[in-house]
Design a protein around this motif. Structure first.
Motif, PDB file in Angstrom:
ATOM      1  N   GLY A  19       7.656 -40.683  17.786  1.00  0.00           N
ATOM      2  CA  GLY A  19       6.806 -39.582  18.225  1.00  0.00           C
ATOM      3  C   GLY A  19       7.454 -38.799  19.352  1.00  0.00           C
ATOM      4  O   GLY A  19       8.532 -39.153  19.847  1.00  0.00           O
TER       5      GLY A  19
ATOM      6  N   ILE B 242      -1.164 -27.535  15.442  1.00  0.00           N
ATOM      7  CA  ILE B 242      -1.965 -28.351  16.335  1.00  0.00           C
ATOM      8  C   ILE B 242      -2.848 -27.428  17.162  1.00  0.00           C
ATOM      9  O   ILE B 242      -2.360 -26.471  17.773  1.00  0.00           O
TER      10      ILE B 242
ATOM     11  N   ILE C 263       4.403 -27.184  14.950  1.00  0.00           N
ATOM     12  CA  ILE C 263       5.439 -28.206  15.066  1.00  0.00           C
ATOM     13  C   ILE C 263       6.160 -28.319  13.731  1.00  0.00           C
ATOM     14  O   ILE C 263       5.530 -28.580  12.694  1.00  0.00           O
TER      15      ILE C 263
ATOM     16  N   ASN D  73       0.962 -36.709  23.141  1.00  0.00           N
ATOM     17  CA  ASN D  73       1.931 -37.259  22.198  1.00  0.00           C
ATOM     18  C   ASN D  73       1.627 -36.763  20.794  1.00  0.00           C
ATOM     19  O   ASN D  73       0.466 -36.740  20.375  1.00  0.00           O
ATOM     20  N   TYR D  74       2.695 -36.416  20.089  1.00  0.00           N
ATOM     21  CA  TYR D  74       2.556 -36.048  18.678  1.00  0.00           C
ATOM     22  C   TYR D  74       3.308 -37.079  17.845  1.00  0.00           C
ATOM     23  O   TYR D  74       4.476 -37.393  18.131  1.00  0.00           O
TER      24      TYR D  74
ATOM     25  N   LEU E 143       9.331 -26.140  18.189  1.00  0.00           N
ATOM     26  CA  LEU E 143       7.942 -26.052  18.616  1.00  0.00           C
ATOM     27  C   LEU E 143       7.671 -24.585  18.925  1.00  0.00           C
ATOM     28  O   LEU E 143       8.496 -23.911  19.556  1.00  0.00           O
TER      29      LEU E 143
ATOM     30  N   SER F  72       5.451 -37.686  15.555  1.00  0.00           N
ATOM     31  CA  SER F  72       6.539 -37.236  14.685  1.00  0.00           C
ATOM     32  C   SER F  72       7.229 -38.448  14.064  1.00  0.00           C
ATOM     33  O   SER F  72       7.208 -39.543  14.625  1.00  0.00           O
TER      34      SER F  72
ATOM     35  N   ASN G 284       6.673 -36.606  23.074  1.00  0.00           N
ATOM     36  CA  ASN G 284       5.777 -36.283  24.176  1.00  0.00           C
ATOM     37  C   ASN G 284       5.998 -34.833  24.583  1.00  0.00           C
ATOM     38  O   ASN G 284       7.126 -34.437  24.905  1.00  0.00           O
TER      39      ASN G 284
END
Length: 649
Positions: free
Chosen positions: A573, A602, A592, A618-619, A628, A621, A575
């Motif tokens: 992921g 998002i 994203i 946090n995403y 982004l 990924s 941040n």
């Protein structure tokens, strides 16, 4: 040595994969999320929900007017009789009237506050204004009739003192004779246009009108300087206009004596037009000036009109008019007459030959989407005025054509809803008619003829039109003239567009606007009544938005401050830290894009900015990030696009 440096560089790139922003934020969440911004408790007159209160009131003014157009002397002369009804809980001891024609001379406040280059509202070498005579005031008691009347004229206002206080539910009758010189161009709202076959007179602000007395300020006596438009009471109007025999007259409301002023052929054509979706010619260009085109061949004719529950009336007269008409179908099943008058030299299909088609669209679109059109006729007049609205009639430039003519026609008729139906104070809050109208015009243009004149434009690209050195809530007479277009028209319209697309959703925004019109039709709302109605309908506290976009001149600058893979591994992921750098917060829309995958949007609510300048999340990924991007659809106006995109080094 070279191998060790390469490994170190790769490690840094994976951890941060872009440059961390070093910009400093100006944002203060306490100032913009202050809970008192829009905190207005209910009164018996106005509810905190945005509704009129249970004891809401407004006074009424009914008019009977007769006037004569004297072409030789360039004057309008007539008599006005005003029935003024006091519905307020107050005793009224004097009545204020507006004398707008008094602006048009060198001694007026309007002239003295006009810059040397005159601008849109100035007039050079013209000494106009009212001549008032035979002022009479009649109150109910017999011993108050024919009493000497004390009055005072100050610039564009007239104060008339009553013999005794006017109590609740009582009425007074005020009458007077008036006369004024017709300005060539009266603040781009009335005047004369020299057409090939004669002069076109577009006549407005032509009789003394009662000022509004309301529960907010009492008497509203802001002088007429030019940029500020009007604030008027509602009432019923009966008026007659005497003009040379060879003129055609169009006016607010309904023509009452068509058999006296039109030929049998013209009456038959009008009857056909009232049932036709296609434009019907009422008076063709090769009939202009012909003896059989008028019911008499000398002297004068008097045209009689009525218009009910309206805040004003205007009219136009000329021997040069081509005249066409059609019907517009309203949601209730009722038909109204839509018509256009214009000089023969602009009758082409790329010019005024399509005016009635445009008018028909506006009537049908806004009646369906907002509130049904309330008058029996809608008239578009070509003349000197670049664009101006009055109930049931608008004046547009004879030189407009194609998309320009559609745009000005649709805009001026859009004003039927703001401020003719929703009767706001244009002298102080230009954005409540111009801005709202500009917003609904965007919707209308998209709907016209499968988007014939529509060009897709995202909100971000409209940022140029939202610039201005002052806030939207600045009174129009206090705005620099070059910024009126931004502050009164585009910036409030763009604000509603952002609110619609980025905050509450288009469907809810349009429902709120429709409910606002329903609540305040033929009434006098304030800005807070609008703010509260929108919040009531959409279920959101929008004080932060009103504060930022309307009360202040805040900018938006959302930024991606940093982005780091968790434990240096994209599959763990990422941040992401976002930052609000300018003073206006907005919800976040972040695109994203992971390598080999479709982009993901998002959305984060505006609430993330309620206590902090930065937001970290946090995403999840699972692959390397390609980019982004903030505001990918351009639904907000971000003042700095350079910090909206984050890509790997």
């Amino acid at each position: 040595m070279k191998i060790k440096l390469l490994v170190l560089a790769l490690s840094i790139a994976v951890q941060g994969f872009g440059q961390e922003s070093t910009e400093k934020s100006k944002y203060d969440p306490v100032a913009v999320f202050n809970p008192m911004i829009n905190y207005q408790p209910s009164t018996v007159y106005r509810s905190a929900s945005g509704n009129p209160g249970p004891a809401y009131w407004q006074n009424q003014a009914n008019y009977k007017i007769s006037a004569t157009l004297d072409e030789k002397n360039n004057t309008i002369a007539g008599n006005v009789k005003i029935e003024y009804i006091n519905n307020s809980p107050d005793e009224i001891t004097f009545v204020w009237l507006q004398l707008d024609q008094n602006k048009f001379n060198s001694t007026s406040r309007g002239s003295k506050t006009t810059p040397p280059n005159l601008g849109r509202y100035g007039l050079k070498d013209f000494e106009g204004g009212y001549k008032i005579a035979n002022l009479k005031v009649e109150q109910a008691r017999a011993n108050l009739r024919n009493q000497p009347v004390k009055s005072f004229i100050d610039d564009t206002r007239m104060q008339i003192f009553l013999s005794e206080p006017l109590k609740t539910k009582q009425k007074v009758e005020i009458s007077m004779d008036f006369e004024f010189l017709i300005p060539d161009n009266g603040a781009d709202r009335m005047g004369k246009y020299d057409a090939k076959n004669g002069v076109i007179y577009t006549i407005a602000q032509w009789f003394p009108r009662v000022c509004v007395y309301d529960d907010i300020e009492g008497w509203n006596t802001t002088p007429y300087l030019g940029a500020g438009e009007f604030y008027l009471e509602y009432g019923d109007y009966d008026f007659e206009i005497t003009v040379p025999y060879n003129h055609i007259v169009v006016a607010s409301g309904e023509l009452l004596n068509g058999r006296e002023v039109l030929t049998s052929k013209q009456l038959d054509r009008l009857k056909k037009a009232q049932n036709s979706d296609e434009t019907v010619m009422i008076l063709e260009k090769d009939e202009i000036g012909k003896n059989n085109s008028r019911p008499k061949n000398s002297g004068v004719l008097t045209w009689k009109f009525t218009c009910k529950n309206t805040r004003d009336v205007a009219w136009a007269s000329s021997s040069a008019f081509v005249w066409d008409a059609a019907k517009a179908s309203l949601p209730s099943g009722k038909n109204i007459l839509v018509q256009s008058v214009y000089p023969a030299e602009v009758d082409g299909k790329n010019e005024w030959g399509r005016s009635t088609e445009y008018t028909k669209h506006s009537m049908e679109f806004y009646s369906k989407e907002l509130f049904e059109y309330p008058y029996p006729v809608a008239t578009n007049v070509a003349g000197i005025v670049s664009g101006m609205e009055y109930p049931g009639i608008v004046f547009c430039s004879a030189k407009s054509k194609r998309a320009g003519l559609f745009g000005v026609t649709d805009h001026e008729f859009g004003h039927t809803w703001f401020p003719m139906i929703v009767g706001t104070n244009e002298r102080k809050f230009a954005w409540m008619d111009e801005g709202f109208n500009t917003y609904i015009n965007m919707l209308s243009m998209k709907a016209f003829n499968s988007g014939e004149y529509y060009k897709e434009q995202n909100t971000q690209d409209m940022g140029f039109f939202a610039r201005g050195s002052k806030a939207i809530l600045t009174p129009p007479d206090a705005m620099p003239e070059v910024e009126i277009g931004s502050l009164a028209y585009y910036k409030p319209a763009i604000g509603l567009k952002m609110l619609s697309e980025a905050v509450v959703g288009e469907e809810r925004m349009n429902l709120a606007l429709k409910e606002y019109i329903r609540r305040w039709a033929f009434k006098h709302p304030t800005p807070f009544d609008f703010f509260h109605t929108v919040e009531d309908v959409v279920g959101e506290d929008l004080g932060w938005f009103w504060k930022s976009w309307f009360f202040e001149n805040y900018k938006i600058d959302q930024a991606i401050k940093s982005a780091k893979y968790i434990n240096n591994n994209a599959s763990n992921g990422i941040n992401i830290t976002l930052e609000n750098l300018e003073q206006m917060p907005m919800p976040i829309e972040l695109e994203i894009k992971e390598r080999g995958k479709d982009a993901v949007l998002i959305n984060l609510p505006v609430d993330i900015w309620s206590k902090t300048k930065e937001w970290n999340f946090n995403y999840p990924s699972s692959a390397e990030i390609e980019s982004l991007r903030l505001n990918p659809r351009g639904i907000i106006i971000d003042s700095n696009l350079k910090n909206n995109v984050f890509k790997p080094n």
